[in-house]
Design a protein around this motif. Structure first.
Motif, mmCIF file in Angstrom:
data_model
loop_
_atom_site.group_PDB
_atom_site.id
_atom_site.type_symbol
_atom_site.label_atom_id
_atom_site.label_comp_id
_atom_site.label_asym_id
_atom_site.label_seq_id
_atom_site.Cartn_x
_atom_site.Cartn_y
_atom_site.Cartn_z
ATOM 1 N N UNK A 1 37.073 23.277 49.784
ATOM 2 C CA UNK A 1 35.934 24.184 49.634
ATOM 3 C C UNK A 1 35.743 25.029 50.887
ATOM 4 N N UNK A 2 35.980 24.422 52.035
ATOM 5 C CA UNK A 2 35.858 25.164 53.296
ATOM 6 C C UNK A 2 36.900 26.278 53.356
ATOM 7 N N UNK A 3 38.119 25.984 52.949
ATOM 8 C CA UNK A 3 39.183 26.990 52.963
ATOM 9 C C UNK A 3 38.835 28.144 52.024
ATOM 10 N N UNK A 4 38.345 27.823 50.834
ATOM 11 C CA UNK A 4 37.969 28.860 49.877
ATOM 12 C C UNK A 4 36.841 29.718 50.425
ATOM 13 N N UNK A 5 35.863 29.112 51.071
ATOM 14 C CA UNK A 5 34.752 29.874 51.641
ATOM 15 C C UNK A 5 35.239 30.806 52.747
ATOM 16 N N UNK A 6 36.182 30.329 53.549
ATOM 17 C CA UNK A 6 36.707 31.159 54.635
ATOM 18 C C UNK A 6 37.556 32.311 54.093
ATOM 19 N N UNK A 7 38.214 32.078 52.974
ATOM 20 C CA UNK A 7 38.953 33.175 52.340
ATOM 21 C C UNK A 7 37.990 34.268 51.878
ATOM 22 N N UNK A 8 36.871 33.841 51.314
ATOM 23 C CA UNK A 8 35.854 34.815 50.918
ATOM 24 C C UNK A 8 35.327 35.566 52.139
ATOM 25 N N UNK A 9 35.135 34.851 53.242
ATOM 26 C CA UNK A 9 34.648 35.502 54.459
ATOM 27 C C UNK A 9 35.633 36.573 54.919
ATOM 28 N N UNK A 10 36.929 36.258 54.857
ATOM 29 C CA UNK A 10 37.940 37.242 55.245
ATOM 30 C C UNK A 10 37.913 38.452 54.310
ATOM 31 N N UNK A 11 37.727 38.196 53.024
ATOM 32 C CA UNK A 11 37.666 39.291 52.050
ATOM 33 C C UNK A 11 36.453 40.179 52.319
ATOM 34 N N UNK A 12 35.317 39.569 52.602
ATOM 35 C CA UNK A 12 34.116 40.346 52.916
ATOM 36 C C UNK A 12 34.338 41.188 54.169
ATOM 37 N N UNK A 13 35.003 40.608 55.172
ATOM 38 C CA UNK A 13 35.270 41.343 56.414
ATOM 39 C C UNK A 13 36.165 42.551 56.148
ATOM 40 N N UNK A 14 37.142 42.377 55.266
ATOM 41 C CA UNK A 14 38.034 43.478 54.911
ATOM 42 C C UNK A 14 37.255 44.598 54.199
ATOM 43 N N UNK A 15 36.361 44.223 53.287
ATOM 44 C CA UNK A 15 35.536 45.218 52.603
ATOM 45 C C UNK A 15 34.611 45.929 53.579
ATOM 46 N N UNK A 16 34.086 45.174 54.535
ATOM 47 C CA UNK A 16 33.220 45.777 55.553
ATOM 48 C C UNK A 16 33.976 46.849 56.325
ATOM 49 N N UNK A 17 35.225 46.549 56.677
ATOM 50 C CA UNK A 17 36.051 47.516 57.397
ATOM 51 C C UNK A 17 36.263 48.774 56.553
ATOM 52 N N UNK A 18 36.493 48.580 55.264
ATOM 53 C CA UNK A 18 36.682 49.732 54.370
ATOM 54 C C UNK A 18 35.418 50.585 54.292
ATOM 55 N N UNK A 19 34.265 49.929 54.192
ATOM 56 C CA UNK A 19 33.005 50.676 54.125
ATOM 57 C C UNK A 19 32.742 51.425 55.430
ATOM 58 N N UNK A 20 33.099 50.802 56.540
ATOM 59 C CA UNK A 20 32.890 51.464 57.832
ATOM 60 C C UNK A 20 33.807 52.680 57.951
ATOM 61 N N UNK A 21 35.056 52.515 57.519
ATOM 62 C CA UNK A 21 35.976 53.657 57.551
ATOM 63 C C UNK A 21 35.465 54.789 56.657
ATOM 64 N N UNK A 22 34.957 54.411 55.473
ATOM 65 C CA UNK A 22 34.429 55.414 54.560
ATOM 66 C C UNK A 22 33.240 56.146 55.191
ATOM 67 N N UNK A 23 32.386 55.408 55.878
ATOM 68 C CA UNK A 23 31.218 56.017 56.526
ATOM 69 C C UNK A 23 31.650 57.070 57.541
ATOM 70 N N UNK A 24 32.779 56.804 58.202
ATOM 71 C CA UNK A 24 33.243 57.702 59.260
ATOM 72 C C UNK A 24 34.064 58.873 58.727
ATOM 73 N N UNK A 25 34.746 58.699 57.602
ATOM 74 C CA UNK A 25 35.693 59.720 57.137
ATOM 75 C C UNK A 25 35.300 60.406 55.833
#
Length: 332
Positions: free
Chosen positions: A80-104
């Motif tokens: 369960x911990x591994x699955x939760x951390x995978x979700x955290x990584x996915x959220x971080x990746x989406x955050x990066x995409x949203x930040x890039x979109x905000x800038x470009x």
């Protein structure tokens, strides 16, 4: 107690030590960034990594001193911990995409608006040059139809994405307080003596690892949701510009294709009449006694009629163009 302590592998011990170092939720609370809520630690939430937890689980699985029954109790918590951390990584990746979109996104939107301004009107797009040969014209039509199908698919995808984006503010307004409540609940559990880090308890280490991983996932999700909110306006403007460009492209390509289809229909109708006249003339020229020639002439005449029917049906079913070529080849 000594027996339990001896079961704790070095990897699990390192995870337990790391749990002490993970900052509290209070240290990661929201600050105001550009008028929108965001977590102070940006994308990355410090703490456990998937590699840490996988290594701890692998060490437990490989430790022959730990009873199988105890491994069966520990394993789901690490998974369960591994699955939760995978979700955290996915959220971080989406955050990066949203930040890039905000800038470009604003610059990209401006580029799309310029492209829209350079497009010809549908009337001008309809002034298309056609191939003089009917077969070449038909190939051109088929090629243009493929391009138009692709444009329609892109337009549908953009429209669906725009619909989804317009529904996200309501979804986020529900999810944000829910995630914050879940985070507070995890915080309370982590403060409980029952899950205090104790290196002599495999169960406590596993449960604390699970809770810390879930907390990392929630914190990462909150960062993502706030960044999504911050970039909502510019991303929607981008989608609107893209949709307008695609609509204009579809409109222009449709206008050109309709003109070419009409031209091909007229050419083929003319050919159909010519084939029919030739068949009738040929039959009249055949002696009545030549039954074989009359049978062949009747077959040619039937093909000419069939060809004319296909041309007529073409106006109702554009995708039957391929049948035209077959009929024309038989008549030659």
């Amino acid at each position: 107690m000594n027996r339990i302590a001896s079961l704790v592998t070095p990897v699990v011990l390192s995870v337990a030590t790391m749990l002490f170092a993970i900052p509290s939720v209070a240290q990661l609370r929201e600050t105001s960034v550009g008028g929108q809520g965001a977590l102070a630690n940006d994308d990355a939430v410090p703490g456990l990594t998937i590699a840490d937890v996988e290594a701890a689980l692998a060490a437990i699985e490989a430790d022959g001193a730990i009873p199988d029954a105890e491994k069966d109790q520990l394993r789901p918590k690490y998974e369960q911990a591994i699955e939760a951390l995978r979700k955290a990584d996915s959220f971080a990746s989406q955050t990066s995409n949203y930040r890039d979109a905000f800038q470009t996104a604003s610059a990209t939107t401006a580029g799309l608006r310029q492209a829209i301004g350079k497009l010809p009107s549908a009337e001008d797009a309809a002034q298309v040059r056609a191939a003089s040969d009917s077969e070449e014209l038909q190939k051109d039509i088929e090629s243009r139809r493929g391009v138009l199908d692709g444009l329609n698919a892109e337009l549908l995808s953009t429209s669906n994405e725009l619909t989804r984006e317009r529904g996200r503010p309501a979804e986020i307004s529900v999810r944000l307080p829910e995630a914050q409540r879940q985070l507070s609940d995890i915080d309370r559990q982590l403060a409980s003596p029952e899950v205090a880090v104790a290196v002599d308890s495999l169960g406590r280490v596993a449960e604390r690892t699970r809770l810390e991983a879930i907390r990392s996932s929630l914190l990462s999700e909150l960062v993502m949701l706030n960044q999504e909110q911050a970039s909502q306006g510019v991303r929607e403007d981008l989608l609107l510009a893209r949709q307008e460009l695609q609509k204009r492209q579809v409109e222009n390509d449709t206008a050109a294709l309709n003109v070419l289809r009409g031209l091909l229909d007229r050419r083929l109708s003319s050919e159909a009449r010519r084939f029919s006249q030739r068949a009738e003339t040929a039959i009249r020229a055949v002696p009545e006694t030549d039954e074989e020639a009359h049978a062949l002439g009747a077959e040619v005449q039937a093909l000419a009629v069939d060809f004319g029917d296909v041309v007529e049906n073409l106006r109702k079913a554009p995708h039957t163009h391929e049948r035209i070529t077959d009929k024309r080849e038989l008549l030659r």
